[in-house]
Design a protein around this motif. Structure first.
Motif, short mmCIF file in Angstrom:
data_model
loop_
_atom_site.label_atom_id
_atom_site.label_comp_id
_atom_site.label_asym_id
_atom_site.label_seq_id
_atom_site.Cartn_x
_atom_site.Cartn_y
_atom_site.Cartn_z
N ASN A 1 -89.60 13.88 -29.20
CA ASN A 1 -89.70 12.60 -28.35
C ASN A 1 -88.81 12.47 -27.38
N PHE A 2 -88.71 13.25 -26.36
CA PHE A 2 -87.72 13.24 -25.38
C PHE A 2 -88.70 13.12 -24.12
N HIS A 3 -88.52 12.62 -22.82
CA HIS A 3 -88.96 12.84 -21.54
C HIS A 3 -88.44 13.89 -20.93
N PRO A 4 -89.46 14.98 -20.68
CA PRO A 4 -88.92 16.18 -20.27
C PRO A 4 -88.19 16.16 -18.95
N GLY A 5 -88.51 15.23 -18.20
CA GLY A 5 -87.57 15.24 -16.87
C GLY A 5 -86.32 14.27 -17.08
N ARG A 6 -85.87 13.79 -18.23
CA ARG A 6 -84.40 13.52 -18.43
C ARG A 6 -83.71 14.45 -19.08
N GLU B 1 -89.02 12.78 -34.91
CA GLU B 1 -89.72 14.03 -34.60
C GLU B 1 -88.98 14.68 -33.54
N ARG C 1 -82.45 19.13 -18.24
CA ARG C 1 -83.45 18.24 -18.54
C ARG C 1 -84.06 18.71 -19.92
N ASP D 1 -70.57 5.52 -22.90
CA ASP D 1 -70.76 6.76 -22.63
C ASP D 1 -69.80 7.79 -23.46
N ARG E 1 -78.02 7.91 -23.41
CA ARG E 1 -77.38 7.04 -22.66
C ARG E 1 -78.29 5.57 -22.71
N VAL E 2 -79.47 6.09 -22.63
CA VAL E 2 -80.77 4.92 -22.67
C VAL E 2 -80.49 4.03 -24.02
N LEU E 3 -80.49 4.91 -25.10
CA LEU E 3 -80.51 4.46 -26.46
C LEU E 3 -79.11 3.62 -26.69
N ASP F 1 -78.68 11.61 -20.96
CA ASP F 1 -79.39 10.41 -20.39
C ASP F 1 -80.14 9.96 -21.35
N HIS F 2 -80.76 10.65 -22.23
CA HIS F 2 -81.57 10.07 -23.34
C HIS F 2 -80.81 9.40 -24.25
#
Lengths: 329, 266
Positions: free
Chosen positions: A98-103, A95, A139, A120, A110-112, A107-108
């Protein structure tokens, strides 16, 4: 694994998806019903069906997010959750929200990347590839739908996977973006990757896909080559006396049938029909190759029986955790 | 396993939440250490009516952990948000695509939250020990009367980590993040204290229930001064308090993990 031996000369670049008797019931509602199909490497397969057909539920079962009530869905013979390094085997974008609006988008990724042991540098490379290197440092809350689709695609490609699974990737893209996506998927499939793209519109993927899997009401309607959907070649011709022309064509070994005020001949040889008409002394008012009306065909394949005229996720779209009434065991 | 933990930590440190919380921890640690420093030393050893009583060690403990109940409220919130925001923003899907083995994903969250709890604990202690030691000195108390103080300092790191795990469990069992935050804070700060007071009116409740409430177990772990005189509930020993709080964390995080293992993510 057995599947690798069946692939083409691009062995290793792609992997086979195999869905067998896959079933999912949410309470008394059967979202996916004994569904079987397979997806081959090096080809782009369209996974089609009207909204609510069970496409998303099927993809989520394939990716280990929803537990099947019965049957199996495997990639290279393994369930998704059994694959040692899943993001390196399968890249998926389900979808676009699926993202955190504050990230930030970067960085999204980089988490994965951290979860898969990817650096990186690869993250930045993917952002470059999908064309959002600068925007991804903002963001995600302010991203447009197109940005989200591109970020999702970058996430799917992080692990350089053999299989790419994209749920409605063209949603929210502008015509330019859709053209870009089409070229991009072609490029990836030439590398031998297995690509499965879902859509609720056949025309949308007509120029992109090689194969189609069409489902409706959770059941398989048709699996085959895109070219097969167009069916046998046909030519439409209009003249004064349809019966006379039909007779003349029969002599030339071409069958035909009357449709409204025209004749539909079972050939793609326009010249032959023109010559036959000339010899028969019949005037030709119209002579053209018939194109399959894919929209009508798609509707015909899936019509009438659509059980829920609501949206795709009507049944499974309950709360992530509380919607488990259909979980087996 | 290590990559999954690293991903969880990166998740936490890539939104603005972390530094806001860090500042809050430092301020709460220092501010309440100063407040407790003056309040407790005013009468801890005088035995006067209505003032807290305790040894010099308990006085120091109380000062350094004065803000701990605010601190663990913050890590409780962090624990809820570490999972709650995944449901809210649907990032749980990409999390499980990257780490599809859910047990592994849950263990990674638990370890990451213990680490985060310890990091915030250190930030909290930097504020509370620096400010508290100054006040204790100024009031003529020894800032470090015994080794027990250091045990209390170390245990406060554990306290913050365990409350984060309680939050993790709550965040899964109440998947609506806003509801989870409101309910958790209300229970920890209103329901439990009032329930504790009411239970104390009943002998059995005072002796056999109140000491096992999460906040009482927490206070027992850090062994501060006592309030309420001889009629108050007797606290558990520090290690029993630690076991009780760990049990709360294990049960809640365990229930959450069990539920996560079975859920359909749609």
């Amino acid at each position: 694994m057995t599947a690798t031996t069946t692939t083409t000369d691009r062995t290793g670049a792609g992997a086979r998806i195999e869905v067998r008797d896959l079933t999912k019931r949410f309470g008394s509602f059967t979202a996916v019903d004994q569904l079987s199909f397979s997806v081959e490497p090096g080809r782009i397969t369209g996974f089609l069906g009207p909204n609510g057909a069970g496409k998303t539920t099927t993809l989520r079962m394939l990716l280990g997010l929803i537990r099947p009530t019965g049957g199996s869905a495997t990639i290279e013979g393994q369930r998704y959750q059994d694959i040692a390094s899943p993001m390196r085997m399968v890249g998926s974008a389900l979808e676009a929200t699926n993202f955190h609006p504050g990230r930030t988008g970067r960085d999204h990724l980089r988490v994965l990347a951290a979860a898969t042991g990817i650096g990186d540098a690869r993250v930045d490379e993917m952002l470059e590839l999908v064309g959002i290197p600068a925007a991804a440092r903002k963001r995600a809350g302010g991203y447009s739908m197109g940005m989200r689709q591109r970020l999702g695609l970058a996430a799917a490609l992080l692990g350089d996977p053999k299989v790419l699974i994209l749920d409605e990737p063209a949603n929210g893209l502008d015509p330019e973006g859709i053209r870009w996506l089409r070229g991009f998927l072609r490029h990836l499939s030439r590398q031998g990757k297995t690509i499965l793209v879902s859509s609720h519109m056949l025309q949308e993927v007509e120029q992109t896909v090689d194969d189609v899997v069409i489902i409706n009401n959770g059941r398989l309607v048709k699996q085959g080559r895109m070219s097969e959907l167009h069916g046998d070649a046909k030519t439409i011709v209009r003249t004064t006396d349809l019966d006379a022309l039909a007779g003349a064509l029969r002599v030339a070994d071409v069958t035909s049938e009357t449709q409204d005020d025209a004749l539909v001949a079972a050939t793609d040889d326009l010249r032959l029909i023109g010559d036959v008409a000339l010899r028969a002394g019949l005037p030709v008012y119209e002579l053209r190759a018939a194109t399959t009306d894919l929209e009508a065909l798609f509707f015909q394949l899936t019509e009438g029986t659509n059980r829920n005229l609501g949206d795709e996720s009507a049944a499974p779209e309950r709360d992530a955790i509380t919607g488990q009434e259909g979980a087996n065991g | 396993m290590i990559p999954a933990i690293k991903a969880e930590l990166r998740k936490f440190f890539t939104t603005r939440l972390w530094w806001g919380m860090a500042i809050a921890m430092l301020v709460i640690g220092a501010g309440l250490a100063v407040a407790f420093g003056y309040f407790v030393t005013a009468g801890a050893e005088s035995g006067a009516e209505g003032v807290p009583t305790g040894t010099a060690e308990q006085v120091a403990n109380s000062v350094y952990t004065g803000g701990l109940s605010f601190g663990y409220l913050l890590t409780l919130v962090i624990g809820i948000m570490q999972i709650g925001s995944e449901y809210r923003h649907k990032t749980i899907t990409s999390t499980l695509l990257a780490v599809p083995r859910r047990g592994q994903m849950m263990v990674a969250k638990v370890v990451a939250l213990l680490v985060i709890g310890a990091i915030y604990g250190l930030i909290f202690l930097v504020g509370s020990v620096a400010a508290g030691a100054l006040v204790l000195n100024a009031q003529g108390y020894s800032p470090f009367p015994s080794g027990g103080v250091f045990r209390t300092l170390a245990l406060s790191l554990l306290v913050l980590g365990l409350w984060a795990l309680i939050g993790l469990g709550v965040g899964i069992l109440i998947p609506n993040q806003v509801a989870a935050l409101l309910i958790a804070v209300a229970v920890a700060w209103i329901v439990e204290p009032i329930g504790g007071v009411l239970l104390s009116l009943w002998d059995f409740g005072r002796d056999h229930i109140v000491p096992y409430l999460p906040s009482a177990a927490t206070q027992a772990m850090v062994n501060g001064v006592q309030q309420g005189g001889p009629d108050a509930a007797q606290p558990l020993s520090w290690w029993a308090g630690a076991l009780v709080l760990a049990a709360y964390a294990a049960v809640l995080a365990g229930l959450g993990a069990w539920r996560t293992m079975r859920a359909d993510i749609s």
